[in-house]
Design a protein around this motif. Structure first.
Motif, PDB file in Angstrom:
ATOM      1  N   HIS A 238      -7.187 -43.506  -5.988  1.00  0.00           N
ATOM      2  CA  HIS A 238      -8.486 -42.998  -6.434  1.00  0.00           C
ATOM      3  C   HIS A 238      -9.083 -43.881  -7.532  1.00  0.00           C
ATOM      4  O   HIS A 238     -10.292 -44.098  -7.567  1.00  0.00           O
ATOM      5  CB  HIS A 238      -8.344 -41.563  -6.937  1.00  0.00           C
ATOM      6  CG  HIS A 238      -7.781 -40.638  -5.919  1.00  0.00           C
ATOM      7  ND1 HIS A 238      -8.457 -40.288  -4.772  1.00  0.00           N
ATOM      8  CD2 HIS A 238      -6.582 -40.011  -5.845  1.00  0.00           C
ATOM      9  CE1 HIS A 238      -7.713 -39.474  -4.059  1.00  0.00           C
ATOM     10  NE2 HIS A 238      -6.562 -39.288  -4.679  1.00  0.00           N
TER      11      HIS A 238
ATOM     12  N   ARG B   1     -10.551 -46.979  -6.002  1.00  0.00           N
ATOM     13  CA  ARG B   1     -11.773 -46.598  -5.290  1.00  0.00           C
ATOM     14  C   ARG B   1     -12.925 -46.450  -6.282  1.00  0.00           C
ATOM     15  O   ARG B   1     -14.048 -46.869  -6.009  1.00  0.00           O
ATOM     16  CB  ARG B   1     -11.521 -45.288  -4.550  1.00  0.00           C
ATOM     17  CG  ARG B   1     -12.631 -44.875  -3.648  1.00  0.00           C
ATOM     18  CD  ARG B   1     -12.161 -43.689  -2.802  1.00  0.00           C
ATOM     19  NE  ARG B   1     -13.220 -43.246  -1.955  1.00  0.00           N
ATOM     20  CZ  ARG B   1     -13.759 -42.034  -2.007  1.00  0.00           C
ATOM     21  NH1 ARG B   1     -13.306 -41.147  -2.868  1.00  0.00           N
ATOM     22  NH2 ARG B   1     -14.720 -41.702  -1.190  1.00  0.00           N
TER      23      ARG B   1
ATOM     24  N   TRP C 292     -15.972 -50.411  -1.315  1.00  0.00           N
ATOM     25  CA  TRP C 292     -15.712 -48.981  -1.503  1.00  0.00           C
ATOM     26  C   TRP C 292     -15.391 -48.311  -0.173  1.00  0.00           C
ATOM     27  O   TRP C 292     -14.470 -47.502  -0.082  1.00  0.00           O
ATOM     28  CB  TRP C 292     -16.920 -48.329  -2.173  1.00  0.00           C
ATOM     29  CG  TRP C 292     -16.782 -46.864  -2.396  1.00  0.00           C
ATOM     30  CD1 TRP C 292     -16.095 -46.237  -3.390  1.00  0.00           C
ATOM     31  CD2 TRP C 292     -17.349 -45.833  -1.591  1.00  0.00           C
ATOM     32  NE1 TRP C 292     -16.207 -44.886  -3.264  1.00  0.00           N
ATOM     33  CE2 TRP C 292     -16.980 -44.612  -2.163  1.00  0.00           C
ATOM     34  CE3 TRP C 292     -18.150 -45.826  -0.460  1.00  0.00           C
ATOM     35  CZ2 TRP C 292     -17.371 -43.392  -1.634  1.00  0.00           C
ATOM     36  CZ3 TRP C 292     -18.537 -44.610   0.063  1.00  0.00           C
ATOM     37  CH2 TRP C 292     -18.148 -43.408  -0.515  1.00  0.00           C
TER      38      TRP C 292
ATOM     39  N   VAL D 149     -11.859 -49.344   0.881  1.00  0.00           N
ATOM     40  CA  VAL D 149     -10.843 -48.657   0.076  1.00  0.00           C
ATOM     41  C   VAL D 149     -10.761 -47.188   0.469  1.00  0.00           C
ATOM     42  O   VAL D 149      -9.682 -46.600   0.480  1.00  0.00           O
ATOM     43  CB  VAL D 149     -11.154 -48.816  -1.434  1.00  0.00           C
ATOM     44  CG1 VAL D 149     -10.261 -47.945  -2.275  1.00  0.00           C
ATOM     45  CG2 VAL D 149     -11.024 -50.267  -1.840  1.00  0.00           C
ATOM     46  N   THR D 150     -11.900 -46.604   0.857  1.00  0.00           N
ATOM     47  CA  THR D 150     -11.917 -45.203   1.277  1.00  0.00           C
ATOM     48  C   THR D 150     -11.061 -44.992   2.518  1.00  0.00           C
ATOM     49  O   THR D 150     -10.385 -43.970   2.647  1.00  0.00           O
ATOM     50  CB  THR D 150     -13.361 -44.746   1.530  1.00  0.00           C
ATOM     51  OG1 THR D 150     -14.103 -44.883   0.312  1.00  0.00           O
ATOM     52  CG2 THR D 150     -13.422 -43.295   1.969  1.00  0.00           C
TER      53      THR D 150
ATOM     54  N   ASN E 195      -7.738 -44.674   1.258  1.00  0.00           N
ATOM     55  CA  ASN E 195      -7.618 -43.498   0.407  1.00  0.00           C
ATOM     56  C   ASN E 195      -7.425 -42.219   1.209  1.00  0.00           C
ATOM     57  O   ASN E 195      -6.757 -41.293   0.746  1.00  0.00           O
ATOM     58  CB  ASN E 195      -8.852 -43.381  -0.490  1.00  0.00           C
ATOM     59  CG  ASN E 195      -8.750 -42.234  -1.452  1.00  0.00           C
ATOM     60  OD1 ASN E 195      -9.319 -41.184  -1.210  1.00  0.00           O
ATOM     61  ND2 ASN E 195      -8.027 -42.445  -2.537  1.00  0.00           N
TER      62      ASN E 195
END
Length: 94
Positions: free
Chosen positions: A25, A28, A51, A54-55, A58
């Protein structure tokens, strides 16, 4: 010369730890946090792409955590058994 099972285990370890690290997190937030407009500039668009990437990591963050935990343990045990002389590292010649 060649690649051994230990090398393959360590490479897997690095990949799993990287997925865990880059899917967290905090990373992110560093990638795309505090931006109000993702389309306002070229840098903001680049951060938005980062982003989104990375999501993807995640979403499965808990699985990355468990897989990397077991990978670290397996690699550590394997190396200890090699050093103790209990196992021989099989090698594949390329």
């Amino acid at each position: 010369m060649g690649i051994g099972l230990g090398s393959a285990l360590m490479l897997t370890n690095v990949i799993l730890l990287s997925g865990y690290t880059f899917g967290c997190h905090a990373f992110r937030h560093l990638a795309g946090g505090e931006l109000d407009c993702f389309s306002c500039s070229l840098a903001a668009r680049a951060r938005h792409k980062l982003w989104k990437g990375v999501t993807v990591l995640n979403i499965k963050h808990d699985r990355w955590a468990w897989a990397s935990l077991f990978s670290v343990a397996a690699t550590d045990i394997y190396i200890r058994l090699l050093l103790a002389g209990v196992l021989q590292d099989p090698r594949w010649v390329a």
